[in-house]
Design a protein around this motif. Structure first.
Motif, PDB file in Angstrom:
ATOM      1  N   GLU A 227      38.127 -12.853 -10.675  1.00  0.00           N
ATOM      2  CA  GLU A 227      38.257 -13.411 -12.020  1.00  0.00           C
ATOM      3  C   GLU A 227      38.567 -12.318 -13.042  1.00  0.00           C
ATOM      4  OE1 GLU A 227      35.501 -15.886 -15.269  1.00  0.00           O
ATOM      5  OE2 GLU A 227      34.840 -15.650 -13.183  1.00  0.00           O
ATOM      6  N   GLY A 228      37.845 -11.197 -12.933  1.00  0.00           N
ATOM      7  CA  GLY A 228      38.115 -10.089 -13.852  1.00  0.00           C
ATOM      8  C   GLY A 228      39.466  -9.451 -13.607  1.00  0.00           C
ATOM      9  N   ALA A 229      39.860  -9.346 -12.326  1.00  0.00           N
ATOM     10  CA  ALA A 229      41.144  -8.717 -12.005  1.00  0.00           C
ATOM     11  C   ALA A 229      42.307  -9.515 -12.567  1.00  0.00           C
ATOM     12  CB  ALA A 229      41.280  -8.561 -10.497  1.00  0.00           C
ATOM     13  N   VAL A 230      42.246 -10.827 -12.453  1.00  0.00           N
ATOM     14  CA  VAL A 230      43.322 -11.666 -12.993  1.00  0.00           C
ATOM     15  C   VAL A 230      43.441 -11.486 -14.493  1.00  0.00           C
ATOM     16  CG1 VAL A 230      44.046 -14.057 -13.363  1.00  0.00           C
ATOM     17  CG2 VAL A 230      43.190 -13.353 -11.126  1.00  0.00           C
ATOM     18  N   GLY A 231      42.318 -11.436 -15.171  1.00  0.00           N
ATOM     19  CA  GLY A 231      42.355 -11.220 -16.618  1.00  0.00           C
ATOM     20  C   GLY A 231      42.940  -9.871 -16.981  1.00  0.00           C
ATOM     21  N   MET A 232      42.590  -8.828 -16.242  1.00  0.00           N
ATOM     22  CA  MET A 232      43.117  -7.491 -16.511  1.00  0.00           C
ATOM     23  C   MET A 232      44.615  -7.427 -16.286  1.00  0.00           C
ATOM     24  SD  MET A 232      40.031  -5.298 -14.753  1.00  0.00           S
ATOM     25  CE  MET A 232      40.866  -3.734 -14.968  1.00  0.00           C
ATOM     26  N   VAL A 233      45.091  -8.067 -15.208  1.00  0.00           N
ATOM     27  CA  VAL A 233      46.532  -8.075 -14.936  1.00  0.00           C
ATOM     28  C   VAL A 233      47.280  -8.823 -16.027  1.00  0.00           C
ATOM     29  CG1 VAL A 233      48.297  -8.955 -13.359  1.00  0.00           C
ATOM     30  CG2 VAL A 233      46.265  -7.812 -12.442  1.00  0.00           C
ATOM     31  N   GLN A 234      46.769  -9.947 -16.474  1.00  0.00           N
ATOM     32  CA  GLN A 234      47.410 -10.699 -17.549  1.00  0.00           C
ATOM     33  C   GLN A 234      47.502  -9.866 -18.825  1.00  0.00           C
ATOM     34  OE1 GLN A 234      44.991 -14.205 -17.774  1.00  0.00           O
ATOM     35  NE2 GLN A 234      46.183 -15.314 -16.212  1.00  0.00           N
ATOM     36  N   LEU A 235      46.451  -9.170 -19.174  1.00  0.00           N
ATOM     37  CA  LEU A 235      46.464  -8.330 -20.377  1.00  0.00           C
ATOM     38  C   LEU A 235      47.455  -7.185 -20.229  1.00  0.00           C
ATOM     39  CD1 LEU A 235      42.630  -8.143 -21.195  1.00  0.00           C
ATOM     40  CD2 LEU A 235      44.387  -9.379 -22.455  1.00  0.00           C
ATOM     41  N   ALA A 236      47.496  -6.556 -19.041  1.00  0.00           N
ATOM     42  CA  ALA A 236      48.402  -5.418 -18.837  1.00  0.00           C
ATOM     43  C   ALA A 236      49.864  -5.838 -18.977  1.00  0.00           C
ATOM     44  CB  ALA A 236      48.145  -4.805 -17.457  1.00  0.00           C
ATOM     45  N   ILE A 237      50.237  -6.942 -18.326  1.00  0.00           N
ATOM     46  CA  ILE A 237      51.625  -7.397 -18.394  1.00  0.00           C
ATOM     47  C   ILE A 237      51.976  -7.858 -19.802  1.00  0.00           C
ATOM     48  CG2 ILE A 237      53.218  -9.151 -17.557  1.00  0.00           C
ATOM     49  CD1 ILE A 237      51.862  -8.988 -14.861  1.00  0.00           C
ATOM     50  N   ALA A 238      51.084  -8.555 -20.463  1.00  0.00           N
ATOM     51  CA  ALA A 238      51.345  -9.023 -21.825  1.00  0.00           C
ATOM     52  C   ALA A 238      51.546  -7.841 -22.769  1.00  0.00           C
ATOM     53  CB  ALA A 238      50.192  -9.902 -22.301  1.00  0.00           C
ATOM     54  N   GLN A 239      50.721  -6.795 -22.610  1.00  0.00           N
ATOM     55  CA  GLN A 239      50.864  -5.639 -23.500  1.00  0.00           C
ATOM     56  C   GLN A 239      52.168  -4.888 -23.233  1.00  0.00           C
ATOM     57  OE1 GLN A 239      47.460  -3.099 -23.491  1.00  0.00           O
ATOM     58  NE2 GLN A 239      48.335  -1.625 -24.911  1.00  0.00           N
ATOM     59  N   LEU A 240      52.558  -4.754 -21.953  1.00  0.00           N
ATOM     60  CA  LEU A 240      53.814  -4.087 -21.634  1.00  0.00           C
ATOM     61  C   LEU A 240      55.004  -4.828 -22.226  1.00  0.00           C
ATOM     62  CD1 LEU A 240      53.207  -3.082 -17.899  1.00  0.00           C
ATOM     63  CD2 LEU A 240      53.381  -1.538 -19.857  1.00  0.00           C
ATOM     64  N   GLN A 241      54.987  -6.150 -22.124  1.00  0.00           N
ATOM     65  CA  GLN A 241      56.088  -6.934 -22.672  1.00  0.00           C
ATOM     66  C   GLN A 241      56.072  -6.922 -24.197  1.00  0.00           C
ATOM     67  OE1 GLN A 241      55.570 -10.752 -20.810  1.00  0.00           O
ATOM     68  NE2 GLN A 241      56.786 -10.205 -18.993  1.00  0.00           N
ATOM     69  N   ARG A 242      54.876  -6.938 -24.775  1.00  0.00           N
ATOM     70  CA  ARG A 242      54.787  -6.966 -26.240  1.00  0.00           C
ATOM     71  C   ARG A 242      55.274  -5.654 -26.849  1.00  0.00           C
ATOM     72  NH1 ARG A 242      50.037  -8.300 -26.363  1.00  0.00           N
ATOM     73  NH2 ARG A 242      49.037  -6.264 -26.645  1.00  0.00           N
ATOM     74  N   GLU A 243      54.998  -4.543 -26.212  1.00  0.00           N
ATOM     75  CA  GLU A 243      55.389  -3.241 -26.761  1.00  0.00           C
ATOM     76  C   GLU A 243      56.779  -2.815 -26.283  1.00  0.00           C
ATOM     77  OE1 GLU A 243      52.367  -0.466 -25.784  1.00  0.00           O
ATOM     78  OE2 GLU A 243      50.804  -1.475 -26.986  1.00  0.00           O
ATOM     79  N   GLY A 244      57.376  -3.579 -25.384  1.00  0.00           N
ATOM     80  CA  GLY A 244      58.732  -3.279 -24.932  1.00  0.00           C
ATOM     81  C   GLY A 244      58.827  -2.007 -24.137  1.00  0.00           C
ATOM     82  N   VAL A 245      57.781  -1.635 -23.443  1.00  0.00           N
ATOM     83  CA  VAL A 245      57.793  -0.391 -22.676  1.00  0.00           C
ATOM     84  C   VAL A 245      58.760  -0.496 -21.509  1.00  0.00           C
ATOM     85  CG1 VAL A 245      56.378   1.173 -21.273  1.00  0.00           C
ATOM     86  CG2 VAL A 245      55.436   0.126 -23.354  1.00  0.00           C
ATOM     87  N   ILE A 246      58.752  -1.672 -20.884  1.00  0.00           N
ATOM     88  CA  ILE A 246      59.605  -1.856 -19.719  1.00  0.00           C
ATOM     89  C   ILE A 246      60.011  -3.311 -19.643  1.00  0.00           C
ATOM     90  CG2 ILE A 246      57.622  -2.259 -18.194  1.00  0.00           C
ATOM     91  CD1 ILE A 246      59.191  -0.896 -15.965  1.00  0.00           C
TER      92      ILE A 246
END
Length: 280
Positions: A227-246
């Protein structure tokens, strides 16, 4: 039967009266008044048979030629009905430790269980006349109530919510006290407290049930980790897309999610492989 107060007179007054009668009888015998002297001496002896010494938190059941005439509860020296029979009964708080009983819980699992019962006599007449040997009555009924309560609940609950012998000790103690009071009220006994002192699986299934508990704990822990891992992955991908890193297409996003989940959920630390390129 119901306890009632016996007739008593202050013992010191009784002793004084006995002395007066005895001295008067002796004096009459000396003065050749034999009949009156013997009567006074017999009266003194009769009163002497009614003297009773009551210790604190103890009582005397007084019977007169087979008839119950009352109970003496107050401590001290007392004069009661002459020629009466008196039997001592303890009014103190007492403990009873049951033996380890082997019973089946509601699911049929064999368990070992024991309890301690704190009780006292509140109605001496019921304790002495309504049951035969109330101490043994308390022991037998305590073990019977303990077996009955153990048969109503599981040792532990794994998959559903509910009461269990291990997880709800306060509720089980209250249930045991209530049932004991219902059974022991006929003996004039008050149950002050009843609690489990021993609770364990029987030896033949203890190993298997321990493995089940360990497996349940592992599954519960893994569920929290996922449950925690899924939440962490969602936050990581959302932040990468939001900041346009990749920029991630669906294939690369799936690969990243897989790698992150493996790294977070794995029992061992991740060992990254660094690609340094070809030597040629």
């Amino acid at each position: 039967m119901k306890e009632q107060k016996a007739w008593v007179l202050n013992g010191f007054i009784g002793v004084l009266l006995i002395v007066v009668l005895a001295v008067g009888g002796v004096l009459l015998l000396i003065n050749d008044n034999v009949v009156a002297g013997i009567v006074l001496l017999i009266a003194a002896a009769a009163l002497m048979s009614g003297i009773a010494v009551v210790q604190p938190n103890q009582g005397f059941i007084v019977t007169f030629f087979g008839s119950y005439i009352g109970t003496i509860r107050e401590s001290g020296l007392w004069l009661t009905v002459p020629f009466s029979m008196r039997k001592q009964v303890s009014l103190r708080v007492r403990n009873f430790n049951s033996a380890k009983l082997k019973v089946n819980d509601i699911e049929g699992n064999p368990i070992e269980i024991a309890a301690v019962v704190v009780f006292r006599v509140i109605d001496s007449a019921k304790a002495m006349f309504d049951v035969d040997k109330y101490e043994q009555f308390v022991e037998i009924q305590s073990e019977t109530a303990l077996r009955h309560v153990a048969n109503k609940y599981p040792y532990d609950v794994f998959d559903v919510e509910g009461y269990s012998l291990r997880g709800n000790s306060e509720e089980i103690a209250h249930e045991l006290s209530r049932e004991l009071q219902e059974r022991l009220s006929v003996a004039g006994v008050e149950v002050m407290e009843a609690r489990l002192t021993h609770l364990a699986y029987s030896t033949e299934i203890a190993s298997a049930m321990l493995q089940r508990q360990q497996a349940t704990a592992i599954i519960s822990a893994r569920s929290k980790i996922v449950e925690g891992a899924v939440g962490m992955v969602q936050l990581a991908i959302a932040q990468l897309q939001r900041e346009g890193v990749i920029e991630l297409d669906e294939e690369r996003k799936a690969a990243m999610i897989n790698n992150l989940l493996v790294a977070i959920v794995s029992d061992r630390s991740a060992n990254p492989i660094i690609n340094t390129g070809s030597l040629y």
